[in-house]
Design a protein around this motif. Structure first.
Motif, mmCIF file in Angstrom:
data_model
loop_
_atom_site.group_PDB
_atom_site.id
_atom_site.type_symbol
_atom_site.label_atom_id
_atom_site.label_comp_id
_atom_site.label_asym_id
_atom_site.label_seq_id
_atom_site.Cartn_x
_atom_site.Cartn_y
_atom_site.Cartn_z
ATOM 1 N N VAL A 165 -6.544 54.220 -5.408
ATOM 2 C CA VAL A 165 -7.843 53.945 -4.797
ATOM 3 C C VAL A 165 -7.969 52.449 -4.526
ATOM 4 N N LYS A 166 -9.041 52.057 -3.867
ATOM 5 C CA LYS A 166 -9.209 50.664 -3.463
ATOM 6 C C LYS A 166 -9.857 49.802 -4.545
ATOM 7 N N THR A 167 -10.751 50.381 -5.372
ATOM 8 C CA THR A 167 -11.493 49.572 -6.338
ATOM 9 C C THR A 167 -11.400 50.193 -7.723
ATOM 10 N N TRP A 168 -11.604 49.340 -8.756
ATOM 11 C CA TRP A 168 -11.608 49.835 -10.133
ATOM 12 C C TRP A 168 -12.753 50.819 -10.359
ATOM 13 N N ALA A 169 -13.832 50.673 -9.594
ATOM 14 C CA ALA A 169 -14.973 51.574 -9.763
ATOM 15 C C ALA A 169 -14.615 53.017 -9.431
ATOM 16 N N GLU A 170 -13.583 53.199 -8.640
ATOM 17 C CA GLU A 170 -13.178 54.546 -8.234
ATOM 18 C C GLU A 170 -12.175 55.184 -9.185
#
Length: 608
Positions: free
Chosen positions: A173-178
């Motif tokens: 994914v693109k971000t740690w939040a995902e």
């Protein structure tokens, strides 16, 4: 290659001190110890190498490694790897069958195969080869099953679906939040694969998730809730074991710290306690890697000092794992074979240096030689037999002892960063049976270089000094001994775990299924995660009796961590315990943190 071990035949080099002792170790050759139903030391659980009998490089010194040192095989990245060639297409079961048949040739052609093949082996894969997001997990499972059926001339006993997957969640994914969604999907894949494999290949045990970074108390135990707990809730019922990697230092992420001692105990106790809460049983551990690691170690010249640090960590963690034979399937110090692949890694190793954790390295002329890591196995050579009773009154002095015909092995390890002086007390006239002692000492010198030295022809010792981080083994030549006593150790658990601490608010733990006796020992194992300035000495009662809280625990003060997270082992009078359910109540004077687990450990003694 000539194998040389330094042997010194002199008794004067044992440090015997006249000042007061700060530790006492009691050893009883006449009392057989059981932990659960386990008494015999099974070397295949503990003295493994992170490699397999398919490793061609290890044939270089096979006789010494596997016959003389009795090293067992541990783990290999030889799993199905459905995404090895394509990250978008899942190969069919027919392709899996063909790939598996080709792999069989690799195993059978390996020079170690005929003599050293074993089913006591773990297979795993890198996440990039085992998992892709938004794919059909049933198709992955179908491929994996067909591959495993056809790839192994000896079916491995253990299968970890992926190695250290969650630290690679960001790769998808693109971000740690995902990454939370990726972690959930990785957990779902574990369950689908495990269910199909257990249904079609009953001889293999599937487990996970091979946690690289079990800093479970991080962010007020958010790391626990979003990793291991989530995994256990999602896939745990289908798992035959829970796999964890225990490293001193800094493995991939998190604080620099030492898991050795109380911290690793707290991690494993939390997993056990939640397993008991969910299923009423403690599913076993598989510690598929342990040791020491940190950033910046790759691509550097071979370092004896780094090997010395690793050896200390191996022994610190091993001594703790030796206390868990009833709930441990296998453990592997992270010592690999020759790491030949690393010499070709131009990105991480442009100058062609050896992998830091190999047992065999190449010198500048390409000639192989042993690294200092072989000293781990040389120290523990021949240690086997039935467990005997041994105790230490200092949690920083770890102890284990085993007895077999004409031999007894007494292992002592110093977790402390200072020298420790130990009084040795041989109970029930055990010393009368000793004819001779060979003392093995493994330590690092003032320059950090590991030294393994043997002292021979020693008489019974009453005292010994251990250097910081030193491990010693007393190999005792003895008369034949018949056990006259037995002591049986069991751990009992509560369905209550991970409780927030509020000032003067009592937390109650009902401990189920306790077996006790009139004679023996008992302990409350309290795991806590709290800010350093908060109390580690609550009021604790068991069945109304007040327990005295010690001010010491196994290992260091954890000052380098964001907070303290560890187990404090609290001795209590065995008469305070009752058969059946016991009530333990814990009350802290201040607010903050959690009691992560409370386990009642009872050791019942009886005459044979």
């Amino acid at each position: 290659m000539n194998i040389k071990i330094k042997i010194i035949s002199i008794s004067l080099l044992i440090s015997i001190t006249s000042f007061s002792q700060n530790a006492k170790v009691s050893i009883d050759f006449t009392t057989q110890k059981y932990i659960g139903s386990e008494s015999e030391l099974k070397r295949e659980k503990y003295f493994n190498i992170h490699s397999s009998f398919s490793n061609w490089g290890l044939a270089f010194e096979a006789d010494y490694l596997f016959d003389q040192l009795d090293i067992k095989f541990g783990r290999t990245f030889g799993g199905p790897a459905p995404f090895r060639k394509s990250k978008t297409e899942i190969p069919s079961p027919s392709v899996a069958k063909t790939n598996g048949a080709n792999t069989v040739k690799h195993w059978k052609n390996a020079p170690l195969f005929n003599k050293y093949k074993t089913n006591d082996l773990i297979i795993t894969d890198h996440p990039r080869s085992a998992f892709q997001l938004n794919t059909d997990y049933d198709k992955i499972a179908a491929y994996n099953v067909e591959y495993i059926k056809n790839a192994f001339p000896v079916m491995p006993k253990y299968y970890e679906v992926m190695n250290e997957p969650f630290v690679h969640a960001k790769d998808y994914v693109k971000t740690w939040a995902e990454t939370g969604g990726v972690i959930l999907e990785m957990s779902k894949l574990h369950k689908v694969v495990a269910d199909k494999i257990h249904a079609e290949i009953p001889d293999i045990m599937v487990g996970g998730y091979s946690s690289a970074w079990p800093e479970v108390d991080r962010k007020d135990f958010d790391h626990w809730n979003t990793r291991m707990k989530l995994f256990m809730d999602t896939a745990g019922e289908s798992m035959k074991f829970f796999a964890t990697h225990l490293y001193d230092g800094r493995n991939v992420a998190g604080d620099f710290n030492y898991r050795s001692g109380s911290n690793s105990e707290a991690i494993l106790d939390l997993i056990e306690s939640y397993s008991y809460k969910k299923w009423g049983v403690v599913k076993p551990h598989l510690i598929s890697e342990y040791g020491y690691t940190s950033k910046g170690l790759l691509g550097k010249p071979y370092s004896p000092e780094l090997s010395g640090t690793c050896l200390t960590s191996y022994n610190n963690i091993l001594m703790s794992l030796l206390d868990k034979p009833d709930r441990l399937l296998k453990s592997i110090p992270f010592i690999v074979g020759d790491g030949n692949w690393f010499y070709q890694d131009k990105k991480n190793n442009p100058d062609g240096h050896p992998y830091p954790w190999v047992i065999l390295r190449k010198n500048k002329d390409g000639v192989k030689k042993f690294t200092d890591l072989k000293k781990f196995y040389e120290l523990w050579k021949n240690v086997s037999g039935k467990r005997i009773d041994i105790t230490s009154n200092n949690p920083d002095i770890q102890v284990n002892a085993f007895l077999k015909p004409e031999k007894a092995y007494v292992a002592l390890n110093n977790l402390h960063d200072k020298e420790q002086s130990i009084a040795l007390d041989f109970l029930n006239k055990s010393a009368d049976h000793i004819k001779n002692i060979t003392l093995r000492r493994l330590y690092t010198n003032t320059s950090g270089i590991p030294k393994l030295i043997y002292f021979t022809d020693l008489s019974v010792m009453k005292n010994i000094d251990l250097k910081p981080g030193e491990t010693v083994i007393l190999e005792c030549d003895i008369d034949t001994i018949q056990f006259s006593n037995s002591i049986i150790e069991n751990n009992s658990y509560s369905k209550t775990y991970l409780q927030k601490i509020e000032a003067n608010k009592t937390i109650s733990f009902d401990i189920d299924n306790v077996e006790t006796a009139k004679k023996g020992r008992a302990f409350i194992k309290m795991g806590i995660g709290r800010a350093h300035e908060l109390s580690k000495s609550p009021k604790i009662t068991i069945n109304g009796h007040i327990a005295k809280i010690p001010s010491n625990w196994a290992g260091y003060d954890q000052a380098s961590r964001d907070q303290f997270f560890g187990v404090i082992n609290i001795p209590i009078d065995i008469e305070y315990t009752s058969s059946g359910t016991n009530k333990i109540e814990v009350t802290f004077p201040d607010t903050g943190g959690h009691v992560s687990s409370v386990i009642l450990n009872v050791e019942r003694m009886s005459k044979n």
